[in-house]
Scaffold this motif. Structure first.
Motif, PDB file in Angstrom:
ATOM      1  N   LYS A   7       0.843  -1.196   0.000  1.00 31.56           N
ATOM      2  CA  LYS A   7       0.000   0.000   0.000  1.00 31.56           C
ATOM      3  C   LYS A   7       0.876   1.242   0.000  1.00 31.56           C
ATOM      4  O   LYS A   7       2.017   1.230   0.489  1.00 31.56           O
ATOM      5  CB  LYS A   7      -0.967  -0.017   1.181  1.00 31.56           C
ATOM      6  N   ILE A   8       0.330   2.301  -0.556  1.00 32.23           N
ATOM      7  CA  ILE A   8       1.061   3.565  -0.605  1.00 32.23           C
ATOM      8  C   ILE A   8       0.308   4.571   0.254  1.00 32.23           C
ATOM      9  O   ILE A   8      -0.889   4.806   0.042  1.00 32.23           O
ATOM     10  CB  ILE A   8       1.200   4.064  -2.056  1.00 32.23           C
ATOM     11  N   GLU A   9       0.995   5.118   1.242  1.00 28.14           N
ATOM     12  CA  GLU A   9       0.352   6.119   2.093  1.00 28.14           C
ATOM     13  C   GLU A   9       1.085   7.449   1.957  1.00 28.14           C
ATOM     14  O   GLU A   9       2.246   7.492   1.540  1.00 28.14           O
ATOM     15  CB  GLU A   9       0.319   5.648   3.559  1.00 28.14           C
ATOM     16  N   GLU A  10       0.371   8.527   2.276  1.00 25.55           N
ATOM     17  CA  GLU A  10       0.999   9.846   2.233  1.00 25.55           C
ATOM     18  C   GLU A  10       1.359  10.266   3.648  1.00 25.55           C
ATOM     19  O   GLU A  10       0.579  10.062   4.575  1.00 25.55           O
ATOM     20  CB  GLU A  10       0.047  10.883   1.619  1.00 25.55           C
ATOM     21  N   LEU A  25       5.356  10.144  -0.295  1.00 25.90           N
ATOM     22  CA  LEU A  25       4.619   8.909  -0.564  1.00 25.90           C
ATOM     23  C   LEU A  25       5.430   7.759   0.030  1.00 25.90           C
ATOM     24  O   LEU A  25       6.638   7.687  -0.190  1.00 25.90           O
ATOM     25  CB  LEU A  25       4.474   8.703  -2.076  1.00 25.90           C
ATOM     26  N   TYR A  27       5.667   3.606   0.321  1.00 25.20           N
ATOM     27  CA  TYR A  27       5.224   2.269  -0.085  1.00 25.20           C
ATOM     28  C   TYR A  27       5.585   1.282   1.023  1.00 25.20           C
ATOM     29  O   TYR A  27       6.753   1.179   1.423  1.00 25.20           O
ATOM     30  CB  TYR A  27       5.926   1.856  -1.390  1.00 25.20           C
ATOM     31  N   ARG A  47       7.267  11.339  -6.981  1.00 28.67           N
ATOM     32  CA  ARG A  47       6.011  11.021  -7.677  1.00 28.67           C
ATOM     33  C   ARG A  47       6.299  10.374  -9.032  1.00 28.67           C
ATOM     34  O   ARG A  47       5.608   9.451  -9.468  1.00 28.67           O
ATOM     35  CB  ARG A  47       5.148  12.277  -7.846  1.00 28.67           C
ATOM     36  N   PHE A  50       6.953   6.710  -8.649  1.00 26.76           N
ATOM     37  CA  PHE A  50       5.748   5.901  -8.440  1.00 26.76           C
ATOM     38  C   PHE A  50       4.873   5.845  -9.692  1.00 26.76           C
ATOM     39  O   PHE A  50       4.354   4.785 -10.044  1.00 26.76           O
ATOM     40  CB  PHE A  50       4.947   6.430  -7.239  1.00 26.76           C
ATOM     41  N   GLY A  56       6.349   0.892  -7.181  1.00 26.29           N
ATOM     42  CA  GLY A  56       5.573   0.062  -6.259  1.00 26.29           C
ATOM     43  C   GLY A  56       5.245  -1.298  -6.849  1.00 26.29           C
ATOM     44  O   GLY A  56       5.356  -2.329  -6.177  1.00 26.29           O
TER      45      GLY A  56
END
Length: 241
Positions: A7-10, A25, A27, A47, A50, A56
């Motif tokens: 999952k990718i979170e900010e 970001l 991962y 960015r 990704f 990812g």
């Protein structure tokens, strides 16, 4: 074949060095657990790595095949072309502040938030073009913090040559370095055309001469994500296998 997706979170971090809030970001692998330890890969041009590099998905596949060790990937996006130049270019006004942000603010924060190895060889920096330049210069300044650097077509000038030639502990760094055979006329952000291939070849010669842990390859292609994207899988496999 489909692999479990991470999952990718900010996340956001207030930086004193830069005087701004930095959005990132992160991962986390599909099998992420605080019970495991993770290597860190910090991407400048975050960015792009990704979205254009699909970093990812590459990690999902290589982790799914058990070809690489557990890794957390942190992407740091740039706000604008001007912002990118200010932070990444050796002569940029915020260049040193950005490097201090990486070493003094970001690393302690990530070590606190995630189960990382907390040592130089457990942390890598990656970038393309100017993003590779700042990655390399950060590792040369803080080799005990960042033990590995992945350089995709770095911008190389006298500042870079001076930093590499003046570096006294090549045994502390492992370097992955690629550049395209067609990178002889590259349009830069200042709209000037530059030859990237010749200085990269010279940089490669210096890396080898100085005895860095080193991998070098020239791919058939130019200074674009069309070629960096496929190169990325080999880069990650090479550095994290």
């Amino acid at each position: 074949m489909d692999f479990p997706m991470g999952k990718i979170e900010e996340i956001k971090l207030q930086s004193k060095e830069l005087g701004e809030e930095v959005l990132m970001l992160v991962y986390l692998p599909a099998n992420f657990s605080p019970l495991y330890k993770y290597s860190l890969l910090i991407a400048q041009d975050g960015r792009d790595y990704f979205q254009l590099g699909r970093i990812g998905r590459i990690a999902d596949e290589l982790l799914g095949k058990k070809e690489i060790e557990n890794v957390i990937i942190v992407g740091i996006p740039y706000a604008s072309v001007e912002d990118r130049r200010r932070k990444y270019h050796p002569n940029g006004e915020q260049h040193q502040a950005y490097i201090r942000f990486l070493a003094h603010e970001l690393v302690p924060y990530l070590d606190e938030q995630y189960p990382t190895y907390q040592m130089g060889m457990g942390r890598s920096l990656i970038g393309d073009s100017l993003a590779a330049t700042v990655s390399l210069l950060a590792a040369l300044q803080y080799p005990h913090t960042f033990g590995k650097v992945l350089l995709q077509s770095p911008y190389v000038n006298e500042d870079v040559f001076t930093a590499v030639k003046g570096f006294r502990q090549p045994e502390l760094l492992q370097i992955y370095h690629t550049v395209g055979e067609q990178e002889t006329v590259v349009k830069t952000s200042s709209s000037k055309n530059k030859d990237f291939l010749t200085p990269n070849r010279e940089l490669s010669r210096i890396f080898k001469e100085r005895g860095f842990g080193y991998f070098y390859n020239e791919f058939e292609g130019d200074h674009t994500w069309t070629y960096w994207q496929p190169d990325l899988k080999r880069a990650i496999r090479q550095v994290f296998s």
